[in-house]
Write a protein that holds these residues in place. Structure first.
Motif, PDB file in Angstrom:
ATOM      1  N   VAL A   1       0.868  -1.171   0.000  1.00  0.00           N
ATOM      2  CA  VAL A   1       0.000   0.000   0.000  1.00  0.00           C
ATOM      3  C   VAL A   1       0.903   1.219   0.000  1.00  0.00           C
ATOM      4  CG1 VAL A   1      -1.743   1.274   1.311  1.00  0.00           C
ATOM      5  CG2 VAL A   1      -1.772  -1.212   1.300  1.00  0.00           C
ATOM      6  N   PHE A   2       0.566   2.219  -0.817  1.00  0.00           N
ATOM      7  CA  PHE A   2       1.338   3.459  -0.825  1.00  0.00           C
ATOM      8  C   PHE A   2       0.405   4.606  -1.137  1.00  0.00           C
ATOM      9  CE2 PHE A   2       1.550   1.583  -5.005  1.00  0.00           C
ATOM     10  CZ  PHE A   2       1.267   2.637  -5.848  1.00  0.00           C
ATOM     11  N   PHE A   3       0.874   5.794  -0.890  1.00  0.00           N
ATOM     12  CA  PHE A   3       0.070   6.989  -1.134  1.00  0.00           C
ATOM     13  C   PHE A   3       0.124   7.359  -2.606  1.00  0.00           C
ATOM     14  CE2 PHE A   3       1.261   7.166   3.323  1.00  0.00           C
ATOM     15  CZ  PHE A   3       0.017   7.356   3.901  1.00  0.00           C
ATOM     16  N   ALA A   4      -0.989   7.811  -3.152  1.00  0.00           N
ATOM     17  CA  ALA A   4      -1.070   8.155  -4.575  1.00  0.00           C
ATOM     18  C   ALA A   4      -0.046   9.223  -4.945  1.00  0.00           C
ATOM     19  CB  ALA A   4      -2.475   8.631  -4.928  1.00  0.00           C
ATOM     20  N   SER A   5       0.308  10.089  -4.025  1.00  0.00           N
ATOM     21  CA  SER A   5       1.268  11.153  -4.321  1.00  0.00           C
ATOM     22  C   SER A   5       2.661  10.595  -4.593  1.00  0.00           C
ATOM     23  CB  SER A   5       1.338  12.154  -3.162  1.00  0.00           C
ATOM     24  OG  SER A   5       1.774  11.506  -1.982  1.00  0.00           O
ATOM     25  N   GLN A   6       2.923   9.336  -4.235  1.00  0.00           N
ATOM     26  CA  GLN A   6       4.209   8.710  -4.505  1.00  0.00           C
ATOM     27  C   GLN A   6       4.326   8.284  -5.964  1.00  0.00           C
ATOM     28  OE1 GLN A   6       3.727   5.994  -0.938  1.00  0.00           O
ATOM     29  NE2 GLN A   6       5.930   6.104  -1.119  1.00  0.00           N
ATOM     30  N   GLY A   7       3.231   8.162  -6.658  1.00  0.00           N
ATOM     31  CA  GLY A   7       3.261   7.707  -8.038  1.00  0.00           C
ATOM     32  C   GLY A   7       3.462   6.209  -8.128  1.00  0.00           C
ATOM     33  N   VAL A   8       3.371   5.686  -9.330  1.00  0.00           N
ATOM     34  CA  VAL A   8       3.501   4.252  -9.532  1.00  0.00           C
ATOM     35  C   VAL A   8       4.960   3.853  -9.689  1.00  0.00           C
ATOM     36  CG1 VAL A   8       2.830   2.320 -10.993  1.00  0.00           C
ATOM     37  CG2 VAL A   8       1.221   4.171 -10.590  1.00  0.00           C
ATOM     38  N   SER A   9       5.693   4.596 -10.490  1.00  0.00           N
ATOM     39  CA  SER A   9       7.120   4.329 -10.653  1.00  0.00           C
ATOM     40  C   SER A   9       7.834   5.661 -10.885  1.00  0.00           C
ATOM     41  CB  SER A   9       7.372   3.387 -11.829  1.00  0.00           C
ATOM     42  OG  SER A   9       6.957   3.994 -13.029  1.00  0.00           O
ATOM     43  N   PRO A  10       8.924   5.867 -10.196  1.00  0.00           N
ATOM     44  CA  PRO A  10       9.631   7.142 -10.360  1.00  0.00           C
ATOM     45  C   PRO A  10      10.253   7.253 -11.747  1.00  0.00           C
ATOM     46  CG  PRO A  10      10.854   5.677  -8.907  1.00  0.00           C
ATOM     47  CD  PRO A  10       9.562   5.002  -9.229  1.00  0.00           C
ATOM     48  N   GLN A  11      10.104   8.401 -12.365  1.00  0.00           N
ATOM     49  CA  GLN A  11      10.665   8.634 -13.690  1.00  0.00           C
ATOM     50  C   GLN A  11      12.143   9.002 -13.619  1.00  0.00           C
ATOM     51  OE1 GLN A  11       9.002   8.150 -16.574  1.00  0.00           O
ATOM     52  NE2 GLN A  11       7.335   7.400 -15.318  1.00  0.00           N
TER      53      GLN A  11
END
Length: 60
Positions: free
Chosen positions: A27-37
């Motif tokens: 579980v993670f917060f939506a503000s973290q995004g799915v994968s860092p660019q």
């Protein structure tokens, strides 16, 4: 109100940590995004990057 927010935040983080450590999923917060660019390259980071002006790179 600030004390309530702090207590609620701590409780939420405890629940997120329990889920993530259970092995059932993450579980993670939506503000973290799915994968860092992108990510910062730390090999050129000065150990005193906020306090040593003489260590900043010079651009001419």
């Amino acid at each position: 109100r600030a004390d309530n927010t702090k207590i609620n935040s701590k409780a939420l983080m405890n629940v997120v940590d329990k889920i993530n450590h259970s092995g059932l999923g993450n579980v993670f917060f939506a503000s973290q995004g799915v994968s860092p660019q992108w990510s910062m390259k730390r090999e050129h980071l000065s150990p005193a990057y906020t306090t040593r002006w003489d260590e900043l790179p010079k651009v001419y």
